[in-house]
Each structure stands twice: as C-alpha cells, then as structure tokens.
Design a protein around this motif. Sequence first.
Motif, PDB file in Angstrom:
ATOM      1  N   LEU A 175    -111.599   0.155  46.286  1.00  0.00           N
ATOM      2  CA  LEU A 175    -113.559   0.316  47.624  1.00  0.00           C
ATOM      3  C   LEU A 175    -114.009   0.047  46.409  1.00  0.00           C
ATOM      4  CD1 LEU A 175    -112.402   2.821  50.206  1.00  0.00           C
ATOM      5  CD2 LEU A 175    -112.540   0.376  50.644  1.00  0.00           C
ATOM      6  N   ASN A 176    -113.913   1.018  45.256  1.00  0.00           N
ATOM      7  CA  ASN A 176    -115.378   0.472  44.232  1.00  0.00           C
ATOM      8  C   ASN A 176    -115.011  -0.736  43.453  1.00  0.00           C
ATOM      9  OD1 ASN A 176    -116.307   3.483  45.062  1.00  0.00           O
ATOM     10  ND2 ASN A 176    -115.080   4.663  43.378  1.00  0.00           N
ATOM     11  N   GLU A 177    -113.938  -1.463  43.187  1.00  0.00           N
ATOM     12  CA  GLU A 177    -113.744  -2.286  42.333  1.00  0.00           C
ATOM     13  C   GLU A 177    -113.819  -3.949  42.916  1.00  0.00           C
ATOM     14  OE1 GLU A 177    -110.756   0.309  39.050  1.00  0.00           O
ATOM     15  OE2 GLU A 177    -110.435  -2.066  40.437  1.00  0.00           O
ATOM     16  N   GLN A 178    -113.395  -3.724  44.519  1.00  0.00           N
ATOM     17  CA  GLN A 178    -113.482  -4.798  45.099  1.00  0.00           C
ATOM     18  C   GLN A 178    -114.477  -4.792  46.555  1.00  0.00           C
ATOM     19  OE1 GLN A 178    -110.115  -6.271  46.215  1.00  0.00           O
ATOM     20  NE2 GLN A 178    -108.226  -4.928  44.848  1.00  0.00           N
ATOM     21  N   SER A 179    -115.806  -3.928  46.177  1.00  0.00           N
ATOM     22  CA  SER A 179    -117.279  -3.796  47.341  1.00  0.00           C
ATOM     23  C   SER A 179    -117.395  -5.276  47.157  1.00  0.00           C
ATOM     24  CB  SER A 179    -117.860  -2.730  46.460  1.00  0.00           C
ATOM     25  OG  SER A 179    -117.879  -3.086  44.955  1.00  0.00           O
ATOM     26  N   ARG A 180    -117.349  -6.195  46.267  1.00  0.00           N
ATOM     27  CA  ARG A 180    -117.917  -7.320  46.843  1.00  0.00           C
ATOM     28  C   ARG A 180    -116.524  -8.309  47.455  1.00  0.00           C
ATOM     29  NH1 ARG A 180    -117.813 -12.113  44.902  1.00  0.00           N
ATOM     30  NH2 ARG A 180    -115.954 -12.056  43.656  1.00  0.00           N
ATOM     31  N   GLU A 181    -115.947  -8.371  46.643  1.00  0.00           N
ATOM     32  CA  GLU A 181    -114.028  -8.801  47.994  1.00  0.00           C
ATOM     33  C   GLU A 181    -114.414  -8.647  49.196  1.00  0.00           C
ATOM     34  OE1 GLU A 181    -114.298  -7.658  44.629  1.00  0.00           O
ATOM     35  OE2 GLU A 181    -113.247  -9.438  43.434  1.00  0.00           O
ATOM     36  N   LEU A 182    -114.352  -7.321  49.564  1.00  0.00           N
ATOM     37  CA  LEU A 182    -113.824  -6.666  50.789  1.00  0.00           C
ATOM     38  C   LEU A 182    -115.713  -6.770  52.177  1.00  0.00           C
ATOM     39  CD1 LEU A 182    -112.798  -3.060  50.067  1.00  0.00           C
ATOM     40  CD2 LEU A 182    -111.684  -4.906  51.031  1.00  0.00           C
ATOM     41  N   ALA A 183    -116.156  -6.770  50.983  1.00  0.00           N
ATOM     42  CA  ALA A 183    -117.585  -6.698  52.122  1.00  0.00           C
ATOM     43  C   ALA A 183    -117.714  -8.516  52.631  1.00  0.00           C
ATOM     44  CB  ALA A 183    -118.878  -7.288  51.145  1.00  0.00           C
ATOM     45  N   GLU A 184    -116.773  -9.821  51.522  1.00  0.00           N
ATOM     46  CA  GLU A 184    -117.673 -10.728  52.286  1.00  0.00           C
ATOM     47  C   GLU A 184    -115.944 -11.080  53.535  1.00  0.00           C
ATOM     48  OE1 GLU A 184    -115.960 -12.798  48.795  1.00  0.00           O
ATOM     49  OE2 GLU A 184    -117.937 -13.374  47.433  1.00  0.00           O
ATOM     50  N   ARG A 185    -115.074 -10.213  53.125  1.00  0.00           N
ATOM     51  CA  ARG A 185    -113.765 -10.809  53.676  1.00  0.00           C
ATOM     52  C   ARG A 185    -113.868 -10.305  55.189  1.00  0.00           C
ATOM     53  NH1 ARG A 185    -108.584 -10.039  49.595  1.00  0.00           N
ATOM     54  NH2 ARG A 185    -109.783 -11.284  48.391  1.00  0.00           N
TER      55      ARG A 185
END
Lengths: 431, 431
Positions: free
Chosen positions: B21-31
């Motif tokens: 969740l921390n490492e991929q916060s930007r990608e997750l927010a986009e998706r």
Amino acid sequence: MALKVALLGCGVVGSQVVRLLNEQSRELAERIGTPLEIGGIAVRRLDRARGTGVDPDLLTTDAMGLVTRDDIDLVVEVIGGIEPARSLILAAIQKGKSVVTANKALLAEDGATIHAAAREAGVDVYYEASVAGAIPLLRPLRDSLAGDRVNRVLGIVNGTTNYILDRMDSLGAGFTESLEEAQALGYAEADPTADVEGFDAAAKAAILARLAFHTPVTAADVHREGITEVSAADIASAKAMGCVVKLLAICQRSDDGSSIGVRVHPVMLPREHPLASVKGAYNAVFVEAESAGQLMFYGAGAGGVPTASAVLGDLVAVARNRLARTFVADGRADAKLPVHPMGETITSYHVALDVADRPGVLAGVAKVFAANGVSIKHVRQEGRGDDAQLVLVSHTAPDAALARTVEQLRNHEDVRAVASVMRVETFDNER
Amino acid sequence: MALKVALLGCGVVGSQVVRLLNEQSRELAERIGTPLEIGGIAVRRLDRARGTGVDPDLLTTDAMGLVTRDDIDLVVEVIGGIEPARSLILAAIQKGKSVVTANKALLAEDGATIHAAAREAGVDVYYEASVAGAIPLLRPLRDSLAGDRVNRVLGIVNGTTNYILDRMDSLGAGFTESLEEAQALGYAEADPTADVEGFDAAAKAAILARLAFHTPVTAADVHREGITEVSAADIASAKAMGCVVKLLAICQRSDDGSSIGVRVHPVMLPREHPLASVKGAYNAVFVEAESAGQLMFYGAGAGGVPTASAVLGDLVAVARNRLARTFVADGRADAKLPVHPMGETITSYHVALDVADRPGVLAGVAKVFAANGVSIKHVRQEGRGDDAQLVLVSHTAPDAALARTVEQLRNHEDVRAVASVMRVETFDNER
C-alpha cells in the motif's frame, strides 16, 4: 425490464452465443438481476442457413441501424476484422451502448480509439474472448493484478502453431507435413499465413502488453517471426538440450523498467517449465509479477463454444455494470513506456554449427562471439569428422549482437553451415 | 478524498499489505480513482516488532473500535480463524464497510452468514486470497464463467502436501522423512495436522464448491482424507501405471446433475494431465466447464507477498465499487443442490494385492469385485512366487461398493496383504 442485446455476426461464435443465451436465459437473468433479450442479429446474407434457435425475424443486414437502435443496451461484436467492425462499435459507443467484442485485430490496431471513445461515453468495452478464447485472462490481468507490477508475460496464444510444433516434437515430423495434417484436421486454415507467420499471435501480444504494462502498444510495435523456418533439426537440437520449441508471445519490461519489448518468435523452452507441457491446440499464458510471483492460465484458445463462453462471461459483467450505472474505464495506457526495438531486447541464442572436426575450430568460433561482446554459456561438440557439430548457447545479450554473431558465423571459414539458430528463454535466476 | 482502510492483523500477510500500500500508493490511486489511506491497524500486542513502513501511531489493540469507526471505508481482515474475525467482519459490514478477507476457515464454516449480511448491507466481501493465494481464481470462477456451467473442479490447493508428495515421487522418499524435510525448509509447520490431514484443503474445497455450483457448502460437507497413509509403495505403484499421486480437492456435479460431491483425498493422476506437472509448493486448480472446456489456473498458493498481492487486487475492486456506489452480491447459493455422501460418489480404485502365485487366485479376487457390482478395467500380475502382486484398476462405481470390495479382499484367503489402495481420477471419455 430486460436488457436488449444486438449481436453482430452469426457464424461459428455468434451462433453459439445465441444458443447459450437461449439455453441459459434463466441462470443469466439470476446472475445479472434482469433478463437478457436478443434485439437483433446483423448478418451479411439473410439466405444462409443458421443454427437452430436463431429466430429468422431477428436477422437484419443493416448492422448500423441495429447498433444505433434506441432500445438496444448492449452490443456483441463477433464479425472480426477492422471494418466495418470499428465503425459499428464506435457508433454503438457514441449511442451509449456497452460493447463485448472478440476482435483481436481491431483492438491490436486501434484499441486506443475504441477505449477512449468508451471512457468518453461512460460505457464498457469488454474483450476477454479476443485473447486465448475461453481462458479468463484479461480480466485477471486487469483486475486481480491491479495492485501488482507485471514484469513479463509469456504466452502460447495460437493453437494452430502449438499443434504443429507439438506434432513436430512428438513425431519428429517436418513443418510441411505437420501443417498439412493440421489442415486436414481443421486445426489450420487453407491459407495458414495469419497463424504460421505469427500475425495472430502478434495482435494478441499487443493486447497483452497494453494490459500488463499500461502502455499503448499496437500490432505494428510487435517484432514478429513465424514458425515456417522451424526445422526438424531445430526440434531435435532442442530435445538434446532438454527443451521444447514453442511459438511464444513475449511481453517484457526491460531490466531497468524504462521500456518494454513485445515480440513473437519460436523459442526453446526447458521441458520442466509449465508452458512446455501445453499440448495440441491448447493455449496458456504465463505471467511473472512482482508480488504474485509466477502465474499461469491454461485452456482452450479457440473454437465457437469456448469463445462464446468468454463472450457470455463478459456480457454478464457489462449487463451488471449497466444496471449499477457504472462502467470500467479500460485501456489505461498512462505509463507510456517506450517499446524498444528487437535489436535492443536482451535475449539468448542457441546455435548449432556444422564444423570441421579439427583443433582450433572452437577457438575461431569463440572469437566471433567475443568480438560481438557475447559470452558463451555452454558449448558441446557432437559427432566426429565430417559430421562434427558444435552446439553453443550464449549468455543473454542484446538481440542485435547475437544476430550479428550468427551472420558472421555463416561466413566463417571453419563453419560449413549454421544448422540451427533459435532464441532460448531463461527463467528465474538463470539469467 | 481518500478511502480509509482498516487492517486487521499485521503478521506475515498484513505487513506485506502495508508495504505494498505504501510502495504503490500512486499506482493504486490511479487505478481506483482516489487514494487509499491506512486508517488503523489492529494487532494483538503493541510491543511486537513490525516491518519497516508500519507507522506505530496506526496500531491499536481495539479491533472492534477500529472497524466500526465512522471514517473507515474498507476493512482488510488477515488475522484468520473463526473468532474474533467473524464478529469483526459482521460489525464492519453492519456499519456499511466493504471487506477484503483471506480467511478460508471462516468462509468455509460460516460464509453464508457473512455473504447474507453483506447483501443486506449492500457492501462487498471479496476473498480471492482465501484459496490458492495469489492465483486469480475465485473471481474468474464467479465472473468470467458466469455464463457457463461448471461440471468439475480439481485443485491442488495445499502447497505443503504437494511439496511432500513431489519429494516422495522424485526421490522415492517416505512420508515421514519428506515431512521432516518440508518442516526444515519452512514448507510445513511444526504441527502439520491442518495440512497433512487435509483440513486446509477441505476448507478451500467448500469455498470452491459453493462458487462453482451456487450451492451452500461448508467444510463439514467435505469428505476428507489426508496424505499420512500414502506410502512409498503407493507412489511406486502409481509410477508403474504412468501416474503421479496428488492430494486433490474435488468438487463434482453428479452425472444427472441432481447433486454434488465435495472431497479431499490422495489421487492417482495420469502424468500427462496438466495438474501432474505442478511441482513443489505450487498450487493449481483445474476446471471443467460445459462451454469453456478445460481451464487451469496455476501459481503460488501461499506466502506473505503473493497473498498480499491478491488482497490488493481485491482492495482495488472493492474501492472502485465503493466509488461507483455499487457492490457485487456474492455467496449466491440458490441452486441448493444436495451434497451426496462419499459412498455415493462415483470413483475408481487402484488396488495392489500381495497374493500367492497359483492358478485360481485371479478368479477368486475377480469374484469379490463382481459380487459388489464393480467391474475391473485392467489387471496385471507382477513378480512370481511369494512376491506375486496383483494390480487391479476398477471401472467407476459408487465409492461405497469399492470400499466394501477392498474390505472383503483384506479378509480373502488368497490375499496375503493389500499393498496399496488409492482412488484414480479419470478424464474425458476415459470413464
């Protein structure tokens, strides 16, 4: 209130979609929350015999009139090819209909236009059936791996070529006779070009690469080599190394993550790899993701009934989205990673050379590899005298350097002939 | 506006969920369309060392307070077991939170309560991680095959037992030493009961059966046999038949479609079957559907990182559903097919008998099969004299008749010992 479906095409897949919609109407209505009803079926000719269960009153040759009709909610496109499929799908989208399509050629050539139009109109475009038939693959890639990072996708996505290579492997048969057998059994078409030259696989590779890397990729970006040059000698050479030859669609992130490579070509694959045991006309897609690790999806890649099953799965999803007044914005390509040319792709080669059996030959051959900056992983000599063969497997290197090495070996004085050249795919910590 | 996530549990899986969740916060927010934010992490003890990236200020021992907090939108449950997981999940659902869980035990024991509560509250419960770890399997079964009819599901769903059986097969080792090796390597726990006795696989079988057949199934409905009785002789006997021994979870519709059988037991499987090549601690689930045909899903079945990947895929889905103000009503069990007892399940047996090598023995043995209405598919004799062994494979018959046959053979005067008994799984038109 029923949701009305317009069906474009009533051939091998379309007629099975009609049959399943009829036979499973109760189950589908339960799963969706409302019944599906066929509002019309667009065909090229009205006078052709259709499967049982196809109501002749639903047939029309006016496809454009059908997809833009106000009472149509969902459009299923199974006619294939670029036009008129593209115009029909775009017209349907602009009229607010959601679309289910099996059209790999269109999505690989102009998916960006279709997806952008769908986002704009707030409708779904689902296309599970476009790659690997009935195998639930695209939605897992898009949805289940949404929180992961895909590094490589390796797919056996063309059943015809897998059938041919499997026959060559198990019977020692040549390409031509295996192709003829596949044609006789209906696994290959009379004009097999799209399959054996890798065009079909390249379209699917483009779709897989976009989904895996969120990057715009079209069929034109895909490096493509077919299987027509694969010889019985190549297959035998692979066997001697404990490998099997497969036509793979490979989508790979570069080691530094800054670009991607997308390619279709024959590959020597270790026999213990899960993809190696995919026999006959089956398809399978192997995915390497950062967190999920290795995944494989296996199943029937073609055929009217399996493809219709995938269409129906999509139809249930878009129908439910419609009832929930939502849609899935697909076609995300915001990563915009450049596609690097084949020459910059990092690969590894297997090379079998007919050589004279005399001291110094290996030194001469090794010098050619070294001059191109390619190191040799292993080498063995087979036979003696005039039958001597030198079999070399390189370490990974840019494909251009490997191709140049082979070119120079062809003209090398110690090399009588290059008996077999093929890329070898490596796994895990082998590289 | 960010969606707030409450995490229940911060062990092997939970700490990886936090990391991703921390490492991929930007990608997750986009998706998703909006960021995810961890609102709190419930743990049993505050003083335990946590992975880097776990903000100590987020930790709490008040799990119930956390899941019912007004600002929490989504709950991830990775503590496992029945209680307090059930109470926490139900409280979250009643407060309108969507839930992602990896809890196979709870879903297998009381999934009906959880799913009914979620439907009632109009929230999602997603649980991809509960069966076969990172393999996208449950959603394809639920969604992609929504327009199809599943006839049989065969799964290698426990990595520990697959590792042990694989070692026994490849090294000829016995069960006990293979288990010890698995324990030394961390593939098996100090108390291996849940794995080797098939409890873990049985819970997963119940979840798979409900999804495949839309029928209420709990772990108590599953016939369960573990691998502790599998001997080196069984493995050798399987090898002689071109088979491999696997612990399978089998969910099968009866031939007339009126009932289902759900069972976990060791099976002899032909070596050319795709499940046979699933090595080590990998998992795979093979699905036979009416239209889609044969499908297989393969991947890592356990481990913190792969399981966390599955949790994140679910989290993206429920977050998107929440933004779209929709949810997926899961837990559909309206088909209400009865689960028939093991004795009525149609199976086929492999039996190896130590016999005296003299005329008339086969006739006597065959008579026992016939008396129970079981016909013999093939028979072969191995060895001579005192080492003579009669190896028989039956045609399919009700399991009770086969079990009775074996029982009577044990007491038969011509049979010195029953050396090996195991069910054989048949495919396609073999039956």
